[in-house]
Design a protein around this motif. Sequence first.
Motif, PDB file in Angstrom:
ATOM      1  N   ASP A  25      45.819 -33.543  70.344  1.00  0.00           N
ATOM      2  CA  ASP A  25      45.229 -32.425  69.618  1.00  0.00           C
ATOM      3  C   ASP A  25      44.144 -32.926  68.670  1.00  0.00           C
ATOM      4  O   ASP A  25      44.314 -33.947  67.998  1.00  0.00           O
ATOM      5  N   ASP A  26      43.030 -32.221  68.597  1.00  0.00           N
ATOM      6  CA  ASP A  26      41.928 -32.596  67.711  1.00  0.00           C
ATOM      7  C   ASP A  26      42.364 -32.697  66.250  1.00  0.00           C
ATOM      8  O   ASP A  26      41.813 -33.487  65.484  1.00  0.00           O
ATOM      9  N   ARG A  27      43.354 -31.914  65.867  1.00  0.00           N
ATOM     10  CA  ARG A  27      43.811 -31.945  64.476  1.00  0.00           C
ATOM     11  C   ARG A  27      44.364 -33.309  64.086  1.00  0.00           C
ATOM     12  O   ARG A  27      44.273 -33.706  62.923  1.00  0.00           O
TER      13      ARG A  27
ATOM     14  N   ASP B 109      41.119 -35.241  63.390  1.00  0.00           N
ATOM     15  CA  ASP B 109      40.301 -34.649  62.332  1.00  0.00           C
ATOM     16  C   ASP B 109      40.995 -34.571  60.981  1.00  0.00           C
ATOM     17  O   ASP B 109      40.364 -34.774  59.950  1.00  0.00           O
ATOM     18  N   LYS B 110      42.288 -34.270  60.967  1.00  0.00           N
ATOM     19  CA  LYS B 110      42.977 -34.045  59.696  1.00  0.00           C
ATOM     20  C   LYS B 110      43.986 -35.131  59.347  1.00  0.00           C
ATOM     21  O   LYS B 110      44.019 -35.612  58.225  1.00  0.00           O
ATOM     22  N   PHE B 111      44.820 -35.500  60.296  1.00  0.00           N
ATOM     23  CA  PHE B 111      45.913 -36.411  59.970  1.00  0.00           C
ATOM     24  C   PHE B 111      45.479 -37.869  59.902  1.00  0.00           C
ATOM     25  O   PHE B 111      45.954 -38.617  59.057  1.00  0.00           O
TER      26      PHE B 111
ATOM     27  N   PRO C 195      42.612 -39.320  58.866  1.00  0.00           N
ATOM     28  CA  PRO C 195      42.065 -39.700  57.561  1.00  0.00           C
ATOM     29  C   PRO C 195      43.131 -39.725  56.460  1.00  0.00           C
ATOM     30  O   PRO C 195      43.109 -40.603  55.594  1.00  0.00           O
ATOM     31  N   ALA C 196      44.054 -38.798  56.490  1.00  0.00           N
ATOM     32  CA  ALA C 196      45.120 -38.777  55.490  1.00  0.00           C
ATOM     33  C   ALA C 196      46.043 -39.981  55.653  1.00  0.00           C
ATOM     34  O   ALA C 196      46.469 -40.594  54.674  1.00  0.00           O
TER      35      ALA C 196
END
Length: 64
Positions: free
Chosen positions: A15-17, A20-22, A24-25
């Motif tokens: 999944d792109d998320r 994109d989101k996880f 970097p975090a």
Amino acid sequence: MNTHDCRGRRTFWIDDRIVDKFAPAMARYRSGTAALAVYMVLARRADREGESWPRLELIASESG
């Protein structure tokens, strides 16, 4: 329109998320990159129902 999946057996989806989101975090934590690598191995080994049960040795060797 052809809806047949022409990917070979050497392809998997993430999944792109996750990227994109996880990712970097997770980079803020010391074990974040290792956790992302383990996720990638589990995703790569998942069956059509999304289940993945590789041995710990396999996870360790493939995630580095």
